[in-house]
Write a protein that holds these residues in place. Structure first.
Motif, PDB file in Angstrom:
ATOM      1  N   ASP A   1      12.263  26.601 -11.225  1.00 26.30           N
ATOM      2  CA  ASP A   1      12.979  27.717 -11.863  1.00 26.30           C
ATOM      3  C   ASP A   1      12.205  28.233 -13.073  1.00 26.30           C
ATOM      4  OD1 ASP A   1      15.092  27.446 -10.041  1.00 26.30           O
ATOM      5  OD2 ASP A   1      16.334  26.275 -11.431  1.00 26.30           O
TER       6      ASP A   1
ATOM      7  N   GLU B   1      17.715  23.605 -15.830  1.00 27.08           N
ATOM      8  CA  GLU B   1      16.635  24.394 -15.220  1.00 27.08           C
ATOM      9  C   GLU B   1      15.618  23.455 -14.583  1.00 27.08           C
ATOM     10  OE1 GLU B   1      14.101  28.321 -16.459  1.00 27.08           O
ATOM     11  OE2 GLU B   1      14.128  26.708 -17.951  1.00 27.08           O
TER      12      GLU B   1
ATOM     13  N   ARG C   1      10.878  31.932 -13.500  1.00 27.92           N
ATOM     14  CA  ARG C   1      11.413  32.740 -14.614  1.00 27.92           C
ATOM     15  C   ARG C   1      10.304  33.362 -15.445  1.00 27.92           C
ATOM     16  NH1 ARG C   1      12.247  31.221 -19.811  1.00 27.92           N
ATOM     17  NH2 ARG C   1      12.398  28.990 -19.382  1.00 27.92           N
TER      18      ARG C   1
END
Length: 161
Positions: A122, A118, A126
């Motif tokens: 990201d 990740e 998220r």
């Protein structure tokens, strides 16, 4: 994105915003401002810059660099203040903006638990950071990043105990 301080009582739902301060001050009420170029205490500077690049693209503000870190949780503010600090309630005196996540109590802790593969971008995406729903932000007890030129920091009465 930017809100008028006059809207605070209505949009906060009457809930308090807290900040733990290291050390003690003698004044009951002080005026403070969010920093212009905050240096992170724990977060690596290059990661803070990368996170702020995402915030700037999404909201037009570099929240990690420019924020007072606050919370709607008295317990979290007490933890930050520690044994020798104090908790103050924070209220904007002029225009302000804020950012928070329903899915993250603390972005630094989320960074420490970064998923394999990740990216920092990201991660921020998220966690679905937003700049709205102030009463929900306060009720969550999560980290709330506050930006503005003038805030009042009032000594919280429980400090006297």
């Amino acid at each position: 994105m930017w809100q008028d301080a006059k809207s605070w009582d209505e949009t906060s739902g009457g809930l308090k915003l807290y900040r733990g301060f290291l050390g003690s001050g003698l004044k009951t009420s002080v005026q403070i401002a969010s920093p212009e170029d905050r240096r992170p205490v724990n977060m690596p500077l290059n990661i803070q810059k990368e996170i702020d690049d995402v915030f700037e693209r999404l909201f037009g503000i570099r929240f990690r660099q420019r924020s007072l870190f606050t919370t709607g949780s008295l317990e979290v503010a007490k933890e930050y203040a520690g044994d020798w600090g104090q908790v103050r309630t924070i209220k904007p005196l002029s225009c302000f903006s804020f950012c928070w996540s329903r899915f993250s109590a603390d972005l630094y802790e989320e960074f420490q638990a970064l998923r394999v593969g990740e990216t920092v971008t990201d991660l921020v995406l998220r966690l679905e950071y937003e700049c709205g729903c102030l009463a929900d932000a306060l009720a969550s007890g999560h980290e709330i990043m506050m930006v503005g030129p003038a805030f009042r920091a009032d000594f919280f009465e429980e400090n006297k105990v």
